[in-house]
Structures are given as structure tokens and as C-alpha cells.
Design a protein around this motif. Structure first.
Motif, PDB file in Angstrom:
ATOM      1  N   GLN A  22     -53.374   3.178   7.772  1.00  0.00           N
ATOM      2  CA  GLN A  22     -53.283   4.560   7.322  1.00  0.00           C
ATOM      3  C   GLN A  22     -51.984   4.789   6.538  1.00  0.00           C
ATOM      4  O   GLN A  22     -51.001   4.055   6.689  1.00  0.00           O
ATOM      5  CB  GLN A  22     -53.396   5.541   8.479  1.00  0.00           C
ATOM      6  CG  GLN A  22     -52.281   5.467   9.501  1.00  0.00           C
ATOM      7  CD  GLN A  22     -52.539   6.381  10.677  1.00  0.00           C
ATOM      8  OE1 GLN A  22     -52.771   5.918  11.785  1.00  0.00           O
ATOM      9  NE2 GLN A  22     -52.500   7.689  10.453  1.00  0.00           N
ATOM     10  N   LEU A  41     -49.498   8.086   5.372  1.00  0.00           N
ATOM     11  CA  LEU A  41     -49.181   9.485   5.607  1.00  0.00           C
ATOM     12  C   LEU A  41     -48.278   9.989   4.487  1.00  0.00           C
ATOM     13  O   LEU A  41     -47.264   9.362   4.161  1.00  0.00           O
ATOM     14  CB  LEU A  41     -48.483   9.645   6.964  1.00  0.00           C
ATOM     15  CG  LEU A  41     -48.404  11.050   7.567  1.00  0.00           C
ATOM     16  CD1 LEU A  41     -49.798  11.547   7.918  1.00  0.00           C
ATOM     17  CD2 LEU A  41     -47.520  11.036   8.805  1.00  0.00           C
ATOM     18  N   ASP A  79     -53.182  12.612   5.567  1.00  0.00           N
ATOM     19  CA  ASP A  79     -53.284  11.330   6.263  1.00  0.00           C
ATOM     20  C   ASP A  79     -54.518  10.606   5.741  1.00  0.00           C
ATOM     21  O   ASP A  79     -55.641  11.118   5.852  1.00  0.00           O
ATOM     22  CB  ASP A  79     -53.396  11.563   7.775  1.00  0.00           C
ATOM     23  CG  ASP A  79     -53.262  10.252   8.559  1.00  0.00           C
ATOM     24  OD1 ASP A  79     -52.886   9.229   7.934  1.00  0.00           O
ATOM     25  OD2 ASP A  79     -53.540  10.256   9.761  1.00  0.00           O
ATOM     26  N   VAL A 103     -56.785   7.391   6.219  1.00  0.00           N
ATOM     27  CA  VAL A 103     -57.041   6.423   7.281  1.00  0.00           C
ATOM     28  C   VAL A 103     -58.220   5.545   6.881  1.00  0.00           C
ATOM     29  O   VAL A 103     -59.232   6.034   6.353  1.00  0.00           O
ATOM     30  CB  VAL A 103     -57.361   7.137   8.616  1.00  0.00           C
ATOM     31  CG1 VAL A 103     -57.556   6.130   9.729  1.00  0.00           C
ATOM     32  CG2 VAL A 103     -56.264   8.127   8.962  1.00  0.00           C
ATOM     33  N   SER A 106     -59.522  10.858   4.161  1.00  0.00           N
ATOM     34  CA  SER A 106     -58.297  11.525   3.733  1.00  0.00           C
ATOM     35  C   SER A 106     -58.381  12.964   4.206  1.00  0.00           C
ATOM     36  O   SER A 106     -59.241  13.730   3.756  1.00  0.00           O
ATOM     37  CB  SER A 106     -58.154  11.460   2.215  1.00  0.00           C
ATOM     38  OG  SER A 106     -56.914  12.016   1.808  1.00  0.00           O
TER      39      SER A 106
END
Length: 778
Positions: free
Chosen positions: A408, A410, A458, A460, A469
């Protein structure tokens, strides 16, 4: 107790998983110049994971500890592979060489579709090859050759993205907002291609870091300058010339670039000036424009970087009419300024930070005055002077962070901004005596506003084939003693299929806190930017989109299909018959209809052939675009003026030889709506009165044209590269309507006028227009 045990077990597993992995980070740079490569790909040789570089050429990738093999690639550059054993977080920089293949193969990827749908990037090498009006390469015009992006009428600034109006596009230059992108009345944009490194258009699936507009983000990044050696580029065209210098301030550590562009259209108009002085003609026109781009950067020993960039540009129009004994003059000036200071810091191998402080200013002014000549021939005092002006300024601070975790990524940050608006300042003088200043009252009131935003996103990857997203943007806006709060969720879900195809769904909420009151002048920047208020609420949109893309087996072709639905409310529109330049009877906030709603939906198709001697793309858009105002068109829906049902474009590059390149593009836009009178009659005073029963009740003829360019790659006597381009704009001379004008033809009987027949007269700008340009590097 059981839940606590499960929670601690989950933390322990997560810790052990993190302990088995390490973070790779660093920069991907062009070896010959040290320029960062934006959007370069870093992948593991087994294809298990990968990452792309950000706008600074920085990447972050988490890998399993042990023997790894990384591949760095970028369009037009040779791949680089590094294999090594990793036991802890490691920083590795890649230096890529330009491909040794011929330039047409280097630039053979005309459109690069990012991992996210709704994002389009056209390499600058491809943009420079496209045929251009009067030989002037333009990145904004190049974007209109992509699906979902429509050009305005020739001679008008701005583009429409997925049915939105031009003011609904957030245009950024090195992070600074640009409020007017027009040079030469919209025929050129302010972006000098010699100073631009990268341009990205986002039209769907908006990342939460962007906000403030409804339709698109156009993010333009300037070049940083060559860190290895001094060099430059010069070019001469039919209407303007460019000169660029770049080089190291300290080799491998710091660099600069400065690029200047100016027109000499005024010199070409000198014969009309001399004819005016000899009184063989009654009027003349002069025009001049220029812009300057500057950027410098410094890389510190700890890997931190500092950037300073600046843009300044102006357009000047001057006309003079001689109607003895009076002389009328008209002056129009508009321009932009932006400045940005940026500091980037690698806080850790997992955390990258970027701090931006910027300033921008847009202004325009119009001056119309009348003079009277004395018996001696000298000019006396001004009889009448009218001046109208508008401007907007803002300063912004934006901290932004990228944090990498296993599977992921961020992104989070904030933005603080302060805005100043002078919507409309009107002054009238007669015989050097002030008739009125700032009329009507309140037009020149300084309006101040501020905003604060925070965002997080975020992205992932899960179950090997899926990515999610998820994020949002929250911000407040304070203007005129009113406070507004907005929350904008952003979501996209992607799936990679086994055959290499991809599908993505996205949802975005956007709000716009400024309105643009734009008149109907052909390319004239008679624009008034105003903030939201209790009378004009913030514009709001929700957009859903779905996309599919795949490689067509054994053909070398890439196919993309996207569909979208967008709903907007709190739209504004000028009232019919509103006058914007010198309106002395109404304030700007009395000229508009408010609380309109809109709906737009459509399908976008793109077929690309990225490689080979023949390469290019075909795009087609099928779209619907409607508006509704309770006080217009009897409250019924009507087509927006940006409603183009069909849009079709073809771009072809053909490598004729090692030195010759042929490029052509053909565009087609179906008929655009226009409001025409359905009845004309005379009032008792003999004036023509026009009656309109509905809005956008007719359509212009379809717009289409073919442009062709032929480029010859040469070498100067010193062995430097040069290029000669010749071509034709609108090859087959299509008479595309520029504007329509209502006319009347009188009917006579026995020499007496007994009536008239109304008709519409169409005017065009260009049938066909040859162009030529020559550029060389040094």
C-alpha cells in the motif's frame, strides 16, 4: 479477553511481516542531464510488484529481504537492471540513457495511460511533432486530441473536459494556479514547450490532493535544467521566436533554466500603421505578447532538494480609429504571474515529504478613450475615457507526504490559501472630469477569502489482482463573513485480469469555490473571477466512471474504453443580452442566472499503435451535455454550449527516413449548440428587436479540419541538432464557423422600403494556413 488476544496476535503477525521486508527508494534520472524522469517504472524482475516515480523522479518500493533484481524503464530510454542482496532499507538511484534508436521510435508511445484510469500523459517529444497553428507547438491544443477533451471555438481560450466549462479546469504550473491560459486571443497557450518537462491531464478518479474545480486537473511541470553541461535552444517561427538557456550552477548538484518567448506580429502589422499615418486607411491594430519562464534547483548533501520557479507573461492589444476630428483608441492588456518555492525532504526510506509555497496573480484591463485633434494637428485632452479592470491574487502553502507500507501507498497533506479578488473596477471620465469612479457602486469592492484543506488517500493492493484507492478531502472556505465546509470522498477500485486487461471503477465528489463570468467575446479575456457567496453558491459535482483497457493480441494495438456520468449543481450563466465590458447600469452579480444544474454522460474510445514506423492513435467520444435553470428556457432542460455529440480524432506519425518525419492529424466535432433569434421585428423607433423563444435552439455546422507537418532533422555546422518544420493548417480549406451574425436584407417596392428579410451570416477565421519554423540546439 479473546478479542484482545486476537488483536495482539494481529499486531505480532504484522510486525513479523514488516521485519521480513525492506524499502527500496531513490531517484530515476536522465544520465546525460541529471533531469528527473517523471512516471518512470521500477519493477521487480519477476513482476511481483512495482512503483512509479513522482513528479520529482522519486520512487518507493517495499521488497522481501534477500536477492532482488530491479528493472527501471521510461519511454524513449534504455532499460537499466540492478541485482543485489538487500538486508535493510536501501537507497538506489537509476541513471537512464536515451535510447540509441531513431527519435521516432524513442517517442513511439504517443499517449501513456497511467495505472489509474482517467489520466492522460502525452510525452513532450510527441507534442512537439504535432502540426500546430502557425507552427507554434501548444500543449493545451495537443490535449484536445485525446478522448473527452474538446477544443473551444477557434479564437477562444480554454478547453472543455467531459462537458465542463473552461473555468472548471484546475490548471497548475509547478503547483501554482493559472487563471487564464490564453496568448494571442486563445490561439496559443501561455505554456512555452521549450520550458515544459511534463503535462498530465486528470479527468476522472481524482486524487484527494487536488481540489477546487469540477472537471479536470491540468498539471504542468517545468524543466529543471541540465546539471551536466551548459546548452540551449533557439527557434524562429512565423509569429514568434523562442530562446532557452540551461546549465549547471554547480555540476551534478544544482542547475537552472530560463526560457523567453515573444511575438513579432506587431512588426508584420507595420504596413497598416504606415498606411494609417498616411490616412489611406481609417484604422490599424497592433499586438505584442511575451512570456518568461525561470527555474533553479539545488540538491543538498543529505538528499534534500530546493526548487525556485517563476513565470511572467503579458499580452498587449492596441487599436486606433480615425473619424475626423475624433480619434478613438482601445487598449487591452492581460497577463499572469506565478512564483513557487519548493522543498523536498526524504524523512526516511518510507516517508517522502514535499513543501510548497507559491503565489499567483492574474489581471486584465481595458481602456477605451476618444481624443480630438486641434487645428494645429496636435492632440488635445481626452474627451472620453472608460477603464475597466479585474484581477485575482492568492498565496498558498502545501505540505504533502508519501508513506510506503507493504502492498500500500499512503498520501496525505494539507493546503492553506489566502485569496484577493477585485471583480470589476470601472472608471469613466469626460473632458478630464470624473463622471463616476467605480460605477456601479460595489463593483470594485475588495473581496478577501481564505481556505484550509486536509486530505488523505490510501492505495492498497490485495488478493494479487485487485487494488483499492480510498480517501477524501475536507476543507473550509471563508468569504464575506460566511464559512463553508466540504467533504469530498474519492474512491477507485481496480482489477488486473490474467490476460493483462484491466478494469477500474471510480467515484469522485468535487466542489468549486470560484465562479468565472466570461463574456462572449471571441478570445478576449473579459473574464471576471468571483468567490462563492450567499447569492452564488459553490458549484458541486459527483462523477462515476468505469474503464476497461487491454492489449489486442498479436496486433501491437492498445484499446481503452471509458464511460462516465457526472451531475453538477449551483451552476451560473450570463443572462441573455448581458454586457460585460463597460456595463454602467448593473453590478456583476446582477448579470447572471444562478442555481443551475447540469448532467453529462458519455463513452470514450482510444485505440493506440505505440510502436513502428507508422504509429499514432484514434480517439472517439460519444457524449451528452445538458443544463437547466428555473429562469431560462421556461425551466426546461437545454443542451449546453459545450454539447458535442460526436468527437473524432486521428493522429498519425510516419517515419519516412532517418531524417524525415511526416505527421498528420484530423479532427471532427459535430454541430455545437448556439442561440439564434426565431423572430425579428421593428419597434416604433425603427430599431430591430430580436426574440428568443429558447436557449441553444440551433446548432452550428460540424467542425472538421486536416493538419499536416513535415519535419527534417538536420545538423548545424558545429554538429548540433537542428530541425526544420513546414506544414499546412486546415489543408482542404474547410470553412469552419467562427461566429454568427444576424443580418437583415431590405425589401423595396417602387424605391420604398416595405420590409426586410432576416438571415444569419457565418464568419470564419482560417481556410488554410501554411506554417514554417526552424529550431536548433547549442
Amino acid at each position: 479477553m479473546r478479542n484482545l488476544f486476537l488483536f495482539l496476535l494481529l499486531i505480532n503477525c504484522s510486525y513479523r511481516l514488516m521485519a521480513q521486508k525492506a524499502t527500496m527508494s531513490g531517484y530515476v534520472l536522465e544520465k546525460s542531464s541529471g533531469e528527473p524522469l517523471i512516471g518512470a517504472n521500477i519493477i521487480l524482475s519477476d513482476g511481483a510488484s512495482g512503483a512509479s516515480t513522482n513528479q520529482f523522479g522519486f520512487y518507493q518500493l517495499i521488497v522481501v529481504r534477500g536477492r532482488v533484481s530491479l528493472i527501471a524503464s521510461y519511454v524513449g530510454f534504455e532499460r537499466d537492471t540492478i541485482s543485489f542482496f538487500i538486508s535493510s532499507d536501501t537507497s538506489i538511484n537509476f541513471y537512464l540513457n536515451v535510447s540509441s534508436l531513431h527519435e521516432i521510435i524513442i517517442a513511439s508511445e504517443p499517449i501513456s495511460i497511467s495505472p489509474q484510469f482517467g489520466i492522460v500523459t502525452i510525452p513532450m517529444m510527441q507534442i512537439e511533432k504535432l502540426p500546430a497553428l502557425m507552427g507554434e507547438t501548444d500543449i493545451i491544443k495537443a490535449l484536445t486530441l485525446t478522448p473527452g477533451v474538446s477544443q473551444g471555438t477557434e479564437g477562444t481560450a480554454g478547453i472543455s473536459v467531459r462537458g465542463g466549462s473552461p473555468d472548471q479546469n484546475l490548471v497548475l504550473l509547478d503547483g501554482s494556479t493559472v487563471y487564464n491560459t490564453a496568448h494571442l486571443f486563445g490561439f496559443l497557450s501561455i505554456f512555452n514547450p521549450d520550458a515544459v518537462k511534463n503535462v498530465t491531464l486528470i479527468k476522472g478518479g481524482f486524487p484527494p490532493k487536488y481540489g477546487g474545480r469540477l472537471s479536470s486537473i491540468i498539471d504542468v511541470t517545468m524543466k529543471e535544467g541540465n546539471k551536466k553541461k551548459f546548452g540551449g535552444k533557439a527557434s524562429i517561427g512565423l509569429i514568434s521566436s523562442h530562446l532557452t538557456f540551461e546549465g549547471p550552477i554547480k555540476k551534478d548538484t544544482s542547475s537552472y533554466i530560463i526560457s523567453v518567448r515573444t511575438s513579432y506580429l506587431g512588426l508584420l502589422l507595420l504596413p497598416t500603421y504606415f498606411a494609417f499615418k498616411k490616412q489611406t486607411i481609417d484604422s490599424y491594430l497592433n499586438y505584442w505578447m511575451y512570456d518568461v519562464n525561470f527555474k533553479a534547483n539545488q540538491r543538498l548533501k543529505n538528499g534534500d532538494q530546493m526548487f525556485l520557479s517563476f513565470y511572467h507573461g503579458n499580452d498587449y492589444l492596441f487599436t486606433k480609429n480615425n473619424d475626423q476630428p475624433y480619434t478613438g483608441k482601445f487598449k487591452l492588456i492581460w497577463g499572469n504571474e506565478t512564483g513557487a518555492f519548493r522543498y523536498t525532504k526524504i524523512i526516511s526510506s518510507k516517508l517522502f515529504s514535499n513543501y510548497l509555497f507559491n503565489y499567483n496573480h492574474y489581471r486584465f484591463s481595458i481602456k477605451n478613450f476618444t481624443e480630438q485633434e486641434s487645428s494645429s494637428g496636435s492632440t488635445s485632452s481626452d474627451l472620453f475615457v472608460a477603464t475597466n479592470a479585474s484581477d485575482i491574487s492568492e498565496i498558498t502553502f502545501k505540505p504533502d507526504f508519501d508513506f510506503s507500507l507493504p502492498s500500500q501507498q499512503l498520501n496525505f497533506g494539507a493546503a492553506v490559501a489566502y485569496h484577493w479578488f477585485h471583480p470589476n473596477s470601472l472608471s469613466l471620465f469626460e473632458n478630464n472630469s470624473e463622471i463616476t469612479n467605480i460605477y456601479p457602486p460595489g463593483n470594485d469592492t475588495l473581496i478577501q477569502a481564505s481556505s484550509f484543506a486536509v486530505y488523505i488517500n490510501d492505495r492498497v493492493r490485495f488478493l494479487k489482482w485487485y487494488s483499492l484507492s480510498l480517501g477524501g478531502r475536507a476543507f473550509t472556505y471563508l468569504a464575506k463573513d460566511s464559512t463553508y465546509f466540504f467533504f469530498e470522498p474519492r474512491l477507485s477500485l481496480g482489477m488486473n485480469m490474467k490476460n493483462g486487461s484491466e478494469i477500474e471503477l471510480s467515484y469522485s465528489v468535487m466542489n468549486q469555490t470560484v465562479h468565472l463570468l466570461s463574456g462572449n467575446g471571441a478570445g478576449l479575456p473579459n473574464d471576471i473571477w468571483i468567490p462563492i457567496s450567499t447569492q452564488m453558491l459553490p458549484e458541486h459535482s459527483e462523477q462515476f466512471s468505469i474503464g476497461y483497457k487491454t492489449l489486442l493480441a498479436n496486433t501491437g494495438l492498445r484499446f481503452t474504453l471509458e464511460s462516465y456520468y457526472k451531475h453538477m449543481n449551483n451552476l451560473i450563466n450570463y443572462k441573455p443580452g448581458s454586457i460585460t465590458f463597460f456595463n454602467t447600469s448593473q453590478s456583476w452579480n446582477e448579470l447572471v442566472e444562478t442555481n443551475g444544474i447540469g448532467k453529462m454522460y458519455g463513452f470514450e474510445f482510444l485505440l493506440e499503435k505505440p510502436q513502428g514506423k507508422w504509429n499514432g492513435w484514434i480517439e472517439y467520444t460519444l457524449a451528452w451535455n445538458y443544463r437547466q435553470f428555473s429562469t431560462l428556457n421556461n425551466g426546461n432542460w437545454f443542451p449546453s454550449k459545450y454539447d458535442n455529440r460526436h468527437e473524432f480524432g486521428i493522429v498519425i506519425n510516419h517515419d519516412l527516413s532517418n531524417a524525415w518525419l511526416l505527421t498528420a492529424n484530423w479532427v471532427f466535432l459535430s454541430s455545437r449548440p448556439v442561440t439564434l433569434p426565431d423572430a425579428i421585428y421593428l419597434d416604433p423607433d425603427g430599431n430591430y428587436i430580436y426574440h428568443y423563444s429558447s436557449v441553444n435552439n440551433e446548432r452550428l455546422p460540424a467542425y472538421h479540419r486536416l493538419d499536416v507537418a513535415l519535419t527534417k532533422n538536420l545538423n548545424t555546422h558545429r554538429g548540433n541538432k537542428s530541425k526544420l518544420t513546414i506544414g499546412m493548417y486546415n489543408v482542404y480549406g474547410r470553412v469552419n464557423p467562427f461566429y454568427l451574425e444576424s443580418q437583415q436584407s431590405s425589401i423595396y417596392k417602387n424605391g420604398t422600403e416595405i420590409g426586410f428579410v432576416p438571415y444569419i451570416e457565418s464568419h470564419t477565421l482560417f481556410k488554410f494556413l501554411p506554417f514554417a519554423s526552424y529550431s536548433w540546439k547549442f
